[in-house]
Design a protein around this motif. Structure first.
Motif, PDB file in Angstrom:
ATOM      1  N   LEU A 537      43.853  69.440  27.193  1.00  0.00           N
ATOM      2  CA  LEU A 537      45.283  69.237  26.941  1.00  0.00           C
ATOM      3  C   LEU A 537      46.135  70.295  27.642  1.00  0.00           C
ATOM      4  O   LEU A 537      47.229  69.996  28.132  1.00  0.00           O
ATOM      5  CB  LEU A 537      45.555  69.260  25.437  1.00  0.00           C
ATOM      6  N   GLN A 538      45.618  71.534  27.705  1.00  0.00           N
ATOM      7  CA  GLN A 538      46.380  72.588  28.377  1.00  0.00           C
ATOM      8  C   GLN A 538      46.433  72.388  29.888  1.00  0.00           C
ATOM      9  O   GLN A 538      47.287  72.966  30.558  1.00  0.00           O
ATOM     10  CB  GLN A 538      45.772  73.956  28.047  1.00  0.00           C
ATOM     11  N   SER A 539      45.532  71.573  30.416  1.00  0.00           N
ATOM     12  CA  SER A 539      45.557  71.283  31.853  1.00  0.00           C
ATOM     13  C   SER A 539      46.489  70.133  32.195  1.00  0.00           C
ATOM     14  O   SER A 539      46.689  69.833  33.376  1.00  0.00           O
ATOM     15  CB  SER A 539      44.136  70.954  32.338  1.00  0.00           C
ATOM     16  N   THR A 540      47.035  69.481  31.168  1.00  0.00           N
ATOM     17  CA  THR A 540      47.948  68.361  31.371  1.00  0.00           C
ATOM     18  C   THR A 540      49.346  68.739  30.886  1.00  0.00           C
ATOM     19  O   THR A 540      49.570  69.827  30.365  1.00  0.00           O
ATOM     20  CB  THR A 540      47.464  67.127  30.599  1.00  0.00           C
ATOM     21  N   GLY A 541      50.264  67.811  31.048  1.00  0.00           N
ATOM     22  CA  GLY A 541      51.635  68.056  30.630  1.00  0.00           C
ATOM     23  C   GLY A 541      51.797  68.215  29.137  1.00  0.00           C
ATOM     24  O   GLY A 541      52.830  68.712  28.674  1.00  0.00           O
ATOM     25  N   VAL A 542      50.781  67.815  28.365  1.00  0.00           N
ATOM     26  CA  VAL A 542      50.892  67.896  26.909  1.00  0.00           C
ATOM     27  C   VAL A 542      51.023  69.348  26.450  1.00  0.00           C
ATOM     28  O   VAL A 542      51.903  69.701  25.655  1.00  0.00           O
ATOM     29  CB  VAL A 542      49.676  67.220  26.234  1.00  0.00           C
ATOM     30  N   LEU A 543      50.124  70.214  26.927  1.00  0.00           N
ATOM     31  CA  LEU A 543      50.140  71.620  26.512  1.00  0.00           C
ATOM     32  C   LEU A 543      50.190  72.582  27.696  1.00  0.00           C
ATOM     33  O   LEU A 543      49.880  73.773  27.535  1.00  0.00           O
ATOM     34  CB  LEU A 543      48.896  71.927  25.661  1.00  0.00           C
ATOM     35  N   SER A 544      50.590  72.112  28.847  1.00  0.00           N
ATOM     36  CA  SER A 544      50.630  73.001  30.014  1.00  0.00           C
ATOM     37  C   SER A 544      51.618  74.144  29.834  1.00  0.00           C
ATOM     38  O   SER A 544      51.494  75.182  30.484  1.00  0.00           O
ATOM     39  CB  SER A 544      50.996  72.206  31.269  1.00  0.00           C
ATOM     40  N   TRP A 545      52.572  73.987  28.908  1.00  0.00           N
ATOM     41  CA  TRP A 545      53.536  75.053  28.635  1.00  0.00           C
ATOM     42  C   TRP A 545      52.881  76.287  28.025  1.00  0.00           C
ATOM     43  O   TRP A 545      53.476  77.368  27.995  1.00  0.00           O
ATOM     44  CB  TRP A 545      54.638  74.540  27.704  1.00  0.00           C
ATOM     45  N   MET A 546      51.638  76.141  27.566  1.00  0.00           N
ATOM     46  CA  MET A 546      50.931  77.278  26.986  1.00  0.00           C
ATOM     47  C   MET A 546      50.298  78.175  28.045  1.00  0.00           C
ATOM     48  O   MET A 546      49.832  79.274  27.732  1.00  0.00           O
ATOM     49  CB  MET A 546      49.838  76.785  26.027  1.00  0.00           C
ATOM     50  N   VAL A 547      50.237  77.715  29.293  1.00  0.00           N
ATOM     51  CA  VAL A 547      49.586  78.489  30.353  1.00  0.00           C
ATOM     52  C   VAL A 547      50.582  79.478  30.958  1.00  0.00           C
ATOM     53  O   VAL A 547      51.643  79.070  31.430  1.00  0.00           O
ATOM     54  CB  VAL A 547      49.048  77.558  31.455  1.00  0.00           C
TER      55      VAL A 547
END
Length: 548
Positions: A537-547
């Motif tokens: 999910l962090q690699s997609t737009g769903v949770l990419s804001w966490m990176v």
């Protein structure tokens, strides 16, 4: 000079990966299915890895055996050097009776064993992980739980399960600092990214400990305290790793989580179980020793001086480790560090570049093991322990860990043979070919590295650069993939034969590593599945804001 080969079986990476995985499959089957002693299972798996290295990968026999000797040496120094000295300090406190005082102070926080498990295995274990790491928290917290009346098998399972969320920041963030060196990425950025993954895991760990100990009833009765403790730990770890100091993330988080448990207990009277919480059912029936302990009359109150002396060893450990982290002190201690090439071992990576694996570092004074030894000597002074008594305690420690020492050295020999021959890189390269789906598989690679070597630091050294390469090929965030290697690696810690052997030795269950493995492997895989979903999910737009 041996040059690594990645696809020796029919020039196929897939078929080669199946063969390369055989030593690990043999090891886990022998441990989990056949319940073989860990040292024997490790030696058999080592023999399988040597056979594959020599006859499948074409590695010269002398080079393969030399790689094994380097691994065995690395297993003793620095890894076992840390565990031996940490347990020695513990055994000194037992011999002088101060550990009983410490145990009673923990018991005074709450007489509910479920909360004691959270406080000791999770919070106190995280502090030990922050300071020393490398198996120390598992060894110390498991015996502390036994002293409070927990059954040995359950104590080992609880200690191993709790030793997850803090691992990436263990030994003053050594895994993340190592990851930064091998990847070229900023360790602060990597630490911030890990600090946005493992805190989520931390929220659930105390709940899982209660579930292991007392089932759904335990969760129903203590979930507010368990959840608050996990959330406090996760929040503190996130804030510290992202905004204060990566090396101090676990120190702050452990203290905050312990304070959270104490606060809830003071404000809210938890429902005490109607019966003693004895771990594990029929397989863990109380022994006469524990039954007698449970029936003892309440011990007299300890004086304030006794309590101070009981906590003194751990205050000394914290002080020694903090002083050794001061830049000027660290630079001075590093002056004694020596780096040598392992005699006779010459390896070239598949890319044609010289491998760093034959390089062995003797960090005499900067290793946590030596610093723990110094803390032990200061503890002798603080507790007024004579040299003879301290030496007897050291002898007791070596006897206690004799099978664990053999196991750890055999497992590290196995890891080095697999690494030197190319077996491990074959597995990693095959997984890295998954394209965009690698974001989901990335934690598995970290898990595999830690399961084999028993160290998140070693896993990051092994697969950190590979994660960066795979990320660039698949157009994924290099920071995310490298950090995920460490976050996934923490979940392999509880099933690594090295940690299983240390836990079994600490609780007096030598030879039952397979029983412990079978009780923790499902939790390890469940946590790993959750980390895979989070990474995806962090690699997609769903949770990419966490990176970051």
């Amino acid at each position: 000079m041996y040059r690594q080969v990645l696809d020796p079986v029919a020039d196929s990476l897939g078929w080669s990966s199946l063969v390369a995985a055989l030593p690990l499959a043999v090891l886990f089957v022998l441990l989990g299915a056949l319940r073989m002693r860990a040292w024997l299972a490790s030696l058999i798996a080592l023999a399988v890895s040597l056979a594959i290295a020599i006859w499948t990968y074409g590695m010269p026999a002398d080079q393969a055996f030399l790689a094994g000797t380097e691994g065995a040496a690395f297993g003793f120094f620095p890894i076992l050097w840390i565990v031996i000295n940490a347990l020695w300090v513990y055994n000194i406190t037992v011999a002088t009776g101060h550990f009983d005082v410490l145990r009673r102070t923990f018991a005074q926080v709450s007489d509910d064993q479920r909360l004691q498990a959270i406080l000791i295995a999770f919070s106190f274990g995280a502090l030990l992980e922050a300071l020393a790491g490398f198996g120390t928290p598992v060894a110390v917290t498991s015996v502390m739980l036994i002293a409070l009346g927990f059954q040995p098998l359950k104590a080992a399972v609880l200690a191993l399960t709790a030793n997850t969320a803090p691992v990436a920041f263990g030994a003053m963030a050594t895994p993340i600092l190592t990851l930064g060196k091998v990847t070229g990425e900023s360790s602060d950025t990597l630490g911030a990214m890990v600090g946005r993954q493992t805190p989520i895991l931390a929220v659930f760990v105390p709940l899982i400990l209660v579930l292991i100990l007392d089932g759904r009833r335990g969760v129903r009765e203590t979930w507010p305290t368990a959840l608050f403790c996990g959330a406090a730990f996760g929040a503190a770890q996130y804030v510290t790793a992202n905004f204060i100091s990566v090396p101090l993330a676990d120190v702050v988080a452990s203290l905050v989580s312990a304070a959270a448990v104490v606060l809830v207990v003071r404000l809210r009277r938890p429902h005490a179980p109607a019966r003693p919480v004895i771990a594990g059912g029929a397989a863990d029936e109380p022994t006469p020793e524990f039954a007698a302990r449970a029936g003892r009359a309440e011990a007299p109150a300890d004086s304030r001086a006794d309590v101070v002396r009981a906590y003194a060893p751990y205050a000394i450990i914290i002080a020694v480790f903090v002083v050794c982290q001061i830049d000027q002190v660290k630079d001075w201690l590093n002056g004694a560090t020596q780096t040598v090439g392992w005699p006779g071992l010459h390896i070239t990576a598949a890319s044609g570049k010289p491998s760093t694996l034959p390089t062995f570092t003797f960090n005499y004074f900067t290793t946590p093991g030596t610093q723990m030894l110094v803390a032990g000597l200061l503890t002798m002074i603080a507790l007024r322990v004579g040299a003879g008594r301290a030496l007897r305690a050291y002898g007791t420690t070596l006897v206690q860990l004799r099978w664990a020492i053999l196991t750890v050295m055999a497992v590290l020999a196995l890891a080095f043979v697999m690494n030197a021959s190319g077996q491990t890189v074959t597995l990693g390269t095959w997984m890295a070919g998954a394209g965009g789906a690698f974001a989901v598989l990335s934690p598995v690679l970290g898990w595999l590295g830690t399961a084999v070597t028993g160290s998140d630091t070693s896993s990051n050294s092994l697969f950190g650069a590979l994660q960066i390469t795979a990320a660039n090929k698949a157009d994924l965030s290099p920071v995310l993939m490298a950090a995920t290697n460490s976050s996934g690696g923490v979940l392999g810690k509880m099933v690594s034969p090295q940690n299983l052997a240390i836990a079994a030795a600490a609780v007096g269950l030598d030879g039952r590593e397979g029983d412990i493995f079978r009780r923790v492997v499902l939790w390890s895989l469940l946590f790993l599945a959750g980390m895979c979903v989070l990474s995806g999910l962090q690699s997609t737009g769903v949770l990419s804001w966490m990176v970051p």
